[in-house]
Design an enzyme around this catalytic site. Structure first.
Site, mmCIF file in Angstrom:
data_model
loop_
_atom_site.group_PDB
_atom_site.id
_atom_site.type_symbol
_atom_site.label_atom_id
_atom_site.label_comp_id
_atom_site.label_asym_id
_atom_site.label_seq_id
_atom_site.Cartn_x
_atom_site.Cartn_y
_atom_site.Cartn_z
ATOM 1 N N ARG A 31 0.847 -1.196 0.000
ATOM 2 C CA ARG A 31 0.000 0.000 0.000
ATOM 3 C C ARG A 31 0.878 1.241 0.000
ATOM 4 O O ARG A 31 1.779 1.377 0.830
ATOM 5 C CB ARG A 31 -0.909 0.030 1.220
ATOM 6 N N SER A 123 -8.139 -1.513 0.848
ATOM 7 C CA SER A 123 -9.148 -1.836 1.849
ATOM 8 C C SER A 123 -9.916 -0.600 2.296
ATOM 9 O O SER A 123 -10.561 0.063 1.503
ATOM 10 C CB SER A 123 -8.501 -2.551 3.028
ATOM 11 N N ASP A 299 -16.601 -1.786 4.133
ATOM 12 C CA ASP A 299 -15.422 -1.010 3.751
ATOM 13 C C ASP A 299 -15.231 -1.062 2.233
ATOM 14 O O ASP A 299 -16.041 -1.636 1.507
ATOM 15 C CB ASP A 299 -14.172 -1.480 4.495
ATOM 16 N N ASP A 301 -13.319 -2.626 0.033
ATOM 17 C CA ASP A 301 -13.203 -3.841 -0.777
ATOM 18 C C ASP A 301 -14.089 -4.976 -0.292
ATOM 19 O O ASP A 301 -14.014 -6.082 -0.801
ATOM 20 C CB ASP A 301 -11.747 -4.301 -0.857
#
Length: 322
Positions: A31, A123, A299, A301
């Site tokens: 990320r 996410s 959330d 995803d």
């Protein structure tokens, strides 16, 4: 769904590159800020390192690709297609518009018995060009790659010198329409199948849950009023699944029972984290409106969920009162 045969003999090339520091993936993948992934060769390096880490299993394999639709998803998919084609991957299964929830990717991997998947998500982190993007790897059991795989990817990132690419493979509008596209790349067949992201997942849900009983619950019967739900997808990937399951299959009202179900690449400038801070609107609506029995927020995803029940339902569940 339609079949497109694109018979052309495309050639792959080898592009020289140098390593980037800090490309160590965790269990939730790599990320970074979007602008980091947009740096020249940054995403290409990482995708090539994923494929390198798969080793001899890669040749002739099938991979699932998709994500939560956040900003940079389409660009990343274009890169993945061109690198996968050059690395002797036989087939990619990609969600329409690049959309797949993380649970849907896991389901597809198991259902189709493929090598694994590349999930494009950060996410619950915020999206948009100023915010976050992520790439994670799922293995053949549908779950996140274990340390042995992520460690192998990281080792590749520290020594990568080149990546393989298919520059003339046109990808810009490939994910916009469902269908199967077959190419010739270096004399081999390479297939890209763009599918409805909800179909396989809904079929799995129907094997687990009794949709007729759920439909009767949501719609109500002559003897019992409707079970009134409020489902908030927070402009994330679950919107397409909520519409398909709750609205189309179970009969929930599209205006009263679901909200923010259109996936946006910046999540509408909200933080798609279903907690008491970012999903406060949902909590307040269920608390203030006694007609709602149950609320849920997801959330970005589709992995995390916040559930809220009304006080009256708590009483019924706990004490058996009506």
């Amino acid at each position: 769904m339609f079949q497109v045969e694109v018979i052309m003999d495309l050639s792959s090339v080898v592009i020289q590159t140098t390593p980037f520091e800090g490309q160590k993936p965790g269990t939730s993948g790599l990320r970074k800020k979007v602008k980091v992934f947009m740096e020249k060769n940054y995403t290409e390096n990482f995708i090539q390192c994923i494929l390198n880490a798969l080793g001899s299993k890669l040749q002739g394999c099938t991979l699932v690709v998709g994500g939560d639709g956040r900003y940079f998803t389409k660009q990343a998919i274009n890169i993945i297609i061109r690198i996968a084609a050059a690395n002797e991957v036989a087939k990619l299964i990609i969600g329409h518009l690049g959309i797949f929830s993380t649970p849907a990717v896991s389901s597809l991997i198991r259902t189709h018995k493929v090598l694994g998947g590349i999930v494009l998500t950060a996410s619950h982190n915020p999206g948009g060009i100023r915010n976050d993007f992520g790439i994670k790897v799922n293995i053949d059991n549908g779950g996140p790659a274990p340390d042995s795989v992520t460690d192998a990817i990281y080792e590749e990132t520290k020594k990568i010198k080149e990546y393989k690419f298919t520059p003339k493979l046109e990808t810009d509008r490939l994910i916009d329409n469902m269908g199967t596209h077959t190419y010739k790349v270096d004399g081999r067949d390479f297939v890209v199948e763009i599918i409805d992201p909800t179909t396989d997942y809904v079929n799995l849900m129907k094997q687990i849950f009794d949709f007729q009983k759920l439909r009767d619950l949501i719609r109500g019967t002559d003897k019992r009023p409707p079970f009134n739900v409020l489902i908030d997808s927070m402009n994330g990937v679950t919107g397409v699944y909520v519409r398909k399951i709750f609205v189309e299959e179970l009969g929930a009202h599209p205006d009263n029972n679901v909200t923010r179900i259109v996936p946006l690449d910046n999540f509408g400038e909200i933080h798609p984290d279903p907690n008491l801070t970012y999903a406060k609107d949902l909590v307040d609506k269920v608390k203030d409106n006694p007609t709602y029995d149950f609320g849920a927020a997801f959330d970005g995803d589709g992995v995390s969920i916040l559930c809220v029940v009304s006080l009256s339902l708590i009483i019924v569940l706990r004490f058996g009162m009506t």
